[in-house]
Each structure stands twice: as C-alpha cells, then as structure tokens.
Design a protein around this motif. Structure first.
Motif, PDB file in Angstrom:
ATOM      1  N   ALA A 237       0.826  -1.215   0.000  1.00  0.00           N
ATOM      2  CA  ALA A 237       0.000   0.000   0.000  1.00  0.00           C
ATOM      3  C   ALA A 237       0.856   1.260   0.000  1.00  0.00           C
ATOM      4  O   ALA A 237       0.495   2.272  -0.601  1.00  0.00           O
ATOM      5  CB  ALA A 237      -0.917   0.000   1.225  1.00  0.00           C
TER       6      ALA A 237
ATOM      7  N   PRO B 243      -5.135  -0.297   3.932  1.00  0.00           N
ATOM      8  CA  PRO B 243      -4.305  -0.103   2.732  1.00  0.00           C
ATOM      9  C   PRO B 243      -4.719   1.122   1.914  1.00  0.00           C
ATOM     10  O   PRO B 243      -3.851   1.849   1.415  1.00  0.00           O
ATOM     11  CB  PRO B 243      -4.518  -1.405   1.950  1.00  0.00           C
TER      12      PRO B 243
ATOM     13  N   SER C  38      -2.150   4.258   1.206  1.00  0.00           N
ATOM     14  CA  SER C  38      -1.811   4.727  -0.144  1.00  0.00           C
ATOM     15  C   SER C  38      -2.171   6.192  -0.318  1.00  0.00           C
ATOM     16  O   SER C  38      -1.423   6.967  -0.925  1.00  0.00           O
ATOM     17  CB  SER C  38      -2.560   3.905  -1.201  1.00  0.00           C
TER      18      SER C  38
END
Lengths: 328, 293
Positions: free
Chosen positions: B30, B192, B196
C-alpha cells in the motif's frame, strides 16, 4: 549555512551562541561527538563540498602539535594547530580532500583551551623563539566572519614572545585592520598565477584581490609572508610563472616581505588515491606524477626544473635570507 | 587482431545514462502503490523472494515486508539483483511512521536514524534542503502503541539504513516518512487504501526531494568507459593486477582528453605487458603537454 551539528559539550559555550545567532534558519542536530558525523566511511567529499554542514565541537586531547622537520621560518621550535578542519575554498590540489571523508566544516570553539596550550608550550622555551602555525587543516581567515578566530587569538600574542603565522588565500582582513599590527604575527598569503586560480582554486579570491589585501595589510603595519605553494606544472610554465612573479612584485615591494617560500605540488600517496577516486576526470591528477617514498610528486627532474626556475625568478625580487624553500 | 577499431572520440567515452539511478524500499504494498503508479513501474517476474518493480528509466522498487531485518535484506537484494553500482545510486526508504505531535499526513525526512534497542545510529548527510524538514527517526522491533521517543517511529529505517550505507554514500541514502498516527489519532483506522492515500498526497514533495537528490548525484564523476578496457582485455591475456593497472591508465587517458592517437600507438603491442608500458609512456608524453589555460 543550512545544517549545523552541535556537540552537547559546547552547546552552552559563548562562542557557540554567537555563531548560532548568525544562522537563525539553520537546522540544528545535537550530537555527542563530532566524529559520529565527520568520520563514517560512507561519505562522499565531492558531494558534500557543494553544501557542507557546520559542526561545532570541542577539541579534545592534543591541540598543539610539533611541526614536521623542515617546516618553519627559521624559528627553533615550530608547532601547528587547527581550530578548524576543512576549508571554505575548493582547491583541487588540496590534500584535505584526500585526508578527510567529510567536507563538513568542523569548528572547535574552545579557543580558551588552544590559547592555554599555546601559553604552556611557549613557557617551556621562554628564551627561544616558538612559532605557531595556523592554517594547516583550514584557511586561517576565510571563515573569520563566523569563527572570529583571528579576532580572538591575536590579543593573546600581543605580549610575545611566541610567533603566529596565519596562512590564507582570503581577503577577509577586516579584523586585522581593526586592530594595531603585531610584530610577532605573520599573515602568510598563498599566491598562484591567475590561470591556476581559475582552473584549480575554486571559490578563492582572484590574484589581484589577494595582492590588494596584502597591500592594505602592509600599509597598516602587518608583516606579510608569501607562499608560492603548490607550484603547478604547465607545458608553458616558464612563461606563466615569469609573468606571475612580475605581476606580484610590480605591486609588492619584495624587500618588505617578511618571508617567502616555494614548494612544488605533492601529495601523500594515500591522499592522492582518494582524490583520484573523487575526481578521476581531473587533469591535474593525471599529470606527470610519480611516487617517491610515499609521496606523489612531479616525475624525475621535472620537479627540480620547476622549482629551480621559479626560485630563480623569485630571487630576482627578494633577498635569499627571506627565502624558505618547502622541504618534505 | 588489431584494435584499430577502438578509435574513440572523447564524447563517445561517456556511458549512456539512464534518467534515474534510484532504489526505493517500501515495507508495504500500500505504501509502494503511489510510487509504482507515478514511475509506471512493472513487476519483474523473475524475482520471487520479494516483489521487485522497475521501469526502463532506472527506477527500482522493492516491497520488503515489515521489520528491520526484512528491510535490510530487501535493500541489499534490490541493489544487487538490479545491477547497482556501489557509491552511485540513490537509496530511499519511503513509508509511513508514527510521531507523537505531527499531524497525520505530515512529511518528514530523517536527520538521524536510531535503532532504539541497540542504540546504534546513523547520520544521513543532509546536502539538500527539503521543505518538509528533518527530525530523528527511531526504529523499533515491535509496533508501538505509545510514542516513547522524541521523533518519528517506525520498524524499518535502521535496517534499511545499515544496509544502504554499504551500497551508497550518506548523501544519497535517506528515509522519507509520512506520519500516519500520533498521540491524538491512533493507527487503528489505518487500512491499505488510507496508507496509499497518505503517501499519494505527498507525492509532489517526494518527487521534489528525489529531484534534489538527483542534482546532487549528478555531481558524481561520469562512470568510466569499459568499452576500451573490455576490448584490450579481450585481445591480450592479462592478470588481475594488469587489469587494475590498465584501468588506472585508461582513467588517466580519459582525464587527459581521451586522444585517439594514444590508442593508435598501442596497435603494434604484442602483449599486455608491452601495451601497459607503451600506454604509460604515451600518457607521460601527453601529460607533459598539459596546459592549464
């Protein structure tokens, strides 16, 4: 200055406070000992040289060292000391590039300890001349606006009997002009032909500016020495050095110079190898050099020819008593 | 075989350069995703130990997994398996970290990397001036629920740095972190997608840091020309010691301008010993013609 490393031991030192005031926007990182930042292997001198940090530290251990045999200006006892490691200039022939892994400036702010050691050393030989040479691991004056080195040290030499040499290429002479000249202090200027300055002495004042600074110091009463070291080989060295010495002594009265010395370009072999790794494209290091007793120097009789020629030129303008060839 | 075919102009001695010489280590996929997207990296199928990504412009990335030992091993693996040249690459650890005070999403670089348990520390050489600023980065063995150190905290940087510093110099090895949690905002909601997103938001600043580091990297000397070396070694039998000597002399030849006439003069040489002697003589003659002007 963007980055300052600060040793805990001098964080409260008066000199530190003055220096930090000059750089209010610098990022400050506290450290235990300057060696943590200065000594690690994985550093690149060439990359750091473009943006060196300032390390403020305390000089521990032996601060005053005996000068190598053959080094000196006729004094019986010769010592050198370094209040700073590394230089504001970027001379391609300089051994510091090969000696240190880091290009950061290390400034030892505990001047009082240096001065106490100098006094102690002088008292060991009270009836003989003791010379203290500054500017071995740095330029004595180039960092003066920050370090205030000359301003701090000179008053302590005012009473004698010790002698002090300040070795420089700098025109930072304000602190010298703001106080009376001292008879036992020699301001020794390193001079090179302008083409050498342009090619190899990056960031240094032009020859003309150095000569003007010398004239101002002399007018103020300071003793000035001339250091023609290193002499650099060029295919046309005769013409280059003849013109150079003419230019220098058209502006300066040779006989009023305290001393002059000459030395050809040379480097300890290990430093040379390190420098070659850093600057493989540098023609100076690809020049006609060979190794002799651990030193890299101009090959065969080339060094002797160079020195003989320059000595002959120099002695047209000064007395032999003023001349001190560099020996190694 | 004569080597008249190695008439090389000075400009031809430069090794073709890729746009980047960059190695990135991320702990989690991620964290890596925004970088993979930005640099248009493709996964290299031949690597099964760790996911390794690369683009034709010379950006390489590895997803190490969490922890110091994974980060150290992955860093070395990435560098070695993608042809890194020691002392030249930019090596970065990019990812999330905790910080007691800084807001979630804040970007920071490390001025000192400390292994919290051993006390060992490293100082990245700070030759650039990023807008985000610098602070200390402490690496722990286990995830922390409190903030026991004054600085960033993570689980990878000390492993990464101890490995990176063997592969490049301290000016080119750095840790760049985005704060994911602090005293007011725990990492419990971190997933995740959010990881990100936090990295993505800081991509412009991360790219600016990389560009500054690449300007620094560009000051390194141009890699030396192997082509002539390889040709000469192929033509003459030579010992390892002679290879070292040849390399030294060819570097000198390059520094003196790389004149083709020097190579022409070597054509009659029958052995490597002759060739080295002749090359030394030629270079000495050429160096006597050195002119500073």
């Amino acid at each position: 200055m963007q980055q300052i490393y600060l040793e805990h031991s001098i964080a409260e030192h008066e000199q530190t406070a003055k220096i930090l005031q000059r750089f209010p926007r610098a990022h400050i990182t506290r450290i235990e000992h300057f060696g943590e930042v200065f000594n690690p292997r994985a550093q690149n001198f060439r990359l750091q040289k473009k943006s060196p940090a300032l390390i403020l530290a305390r000089k521990q251990g032996k601060r005053i060292l005996t000068a190598p045999a053959g080094y000196g200006l006729g004094g019986k006892h010769n010592y050198y000391f370094s209040h700073m490691q590394n230089c504001a200039y970027d001379c391609r022939y300089c051994f510091l590039q090969g000696m240190y892994r880091s290009a950061h400036y290390v400034l030892f702010v505990n001047y009082e300890d240096f001065l106490a050691d100098i006094q102690q050393q002088t008292q060991l030989n009270p009836h003989e001349s003791s010379w203290f040479f500054s500017g071995y691991d740095c330029d004595s004056l180039a960092y003066e606006p920050v370090s205030q080195f000359a301003r701090s040290f000179l008053p302590h030499f005012a009473e004698g009997p010790a002698w002090l040499e300040l070795r420089t290429k700098s025109t930072q002479i304000r602190s010298l002009l703001q106080q009376p000249a001292q008879n036992n202090v020699v301001v020794a200027f390193s001079l090179s032909p302008e083409p050498v300055i342009q090619a190899l002495e990056h960031g240094t004042p032009a020859l003309q500016k150095r000569l003007s600074a010398i004239q101002r110091l002399q007018q103020h009463g300071w003793r000035v020495g001339l250091r023609f070291d290193p002499i650099i080989y060029d295919a046309d060295y005769r013409s280059m050095y003849q013109t150079f010495f003419q230019q220098v002594f058209q502006q300066l009265d040779g006989h009023s110079i305290h001393s002059a010395s000459l030395g050809a370009f040379r480097l300890p072999r290990n430093f040379y190898r390190n420098m070659l790794h850093l600057y493989p494209e540098e023609p100076l290091l690809a020049g006609p050099l060979s190794e002799h007793q651990g030193m890299m120097a101009y090959s065969g009789d080339l060094e002797a020819q160079l020195l003989d020629y320059c000595e002959q030129q120099l002695l047209q303008y000064i007395h032999t008593e003023q001349y001190h060839p560099c020996q190694y | 075989m004569k080597h008249n075919n190695i008439r090389i102009k000075k400009t031809a001695t430069l090794t073709p350069v890729t746009q980047h010489d960059l190695y990135i280590v991320c702990a989690l996929d991620a964290e890596a995703r925004p970088l993979i997207n930005h640099f248009k990296l493709k996964r290299l199928p031949q690597h099964s130990a760790w996911p390794v990504y690369q683009n034709p412009q010379g950006v390489r990335l590895i997803v190490s997994g969490m922890g110091k030992s994974h980060s150290a091993a992955a860093c070395a693996y990435l560098f070695a398996s993608t042809g890194g040249e020691t002392g030249h690459g930019i090596l970065l650890n990019i990812g999330l970290c905790g910080h007691a005070e800084h807001e979630r999403g804040h970007l920071l670089m490390a001025d000192k990397v400390i292994d919290y348990h051993s006390g060992q520390s490293w100082y990245p050489a700070l030759v650039i001036r990023p807008q985000c600023g610098y602070t200390h980065l402490f690496s722990f063995e286990q995830p922390q629920t409190s903030y026991p150190a004054a600085g960033m905290i993570d689980m990878e940087a000390s492993g990464f740095y101890s490995s990176a510093i063997r592969l490049t110099s301290a000016e080119l090895a750095h840790c760049i972190k985005v704060v994911s949690d602090n005293k007011r905002q725990s990492s419990s909601d971190l997933n995740p997608a959010l990881a990100s997103e936090l990295i993505s938001r800081q991509m412009p600043s991360i790219i600016e840091i990389i560009q500054q580091l690449e300007k620094t990297q560009a000051r390194l000397p141009t890699p030396w020309n192997r082509q002539v070396f390889d040709t000469l070694c192929a033509e003459h039998r030579c010992s390892v010691s002679q290879q070292h000597q040849l390399k030294r002399l060819l570097l000198r030849w390059q520094a003196l301008g790389g004149a083709a006439t020097v190579m022409d003069a070597l054509a009659p040489c029958k052995s490597m010993q002759d060739l080295l002697r002749q090359l030394e003589t030629e270079l000495h003659q050429q160096s006597l013609g050195l002119s500073i002007n």
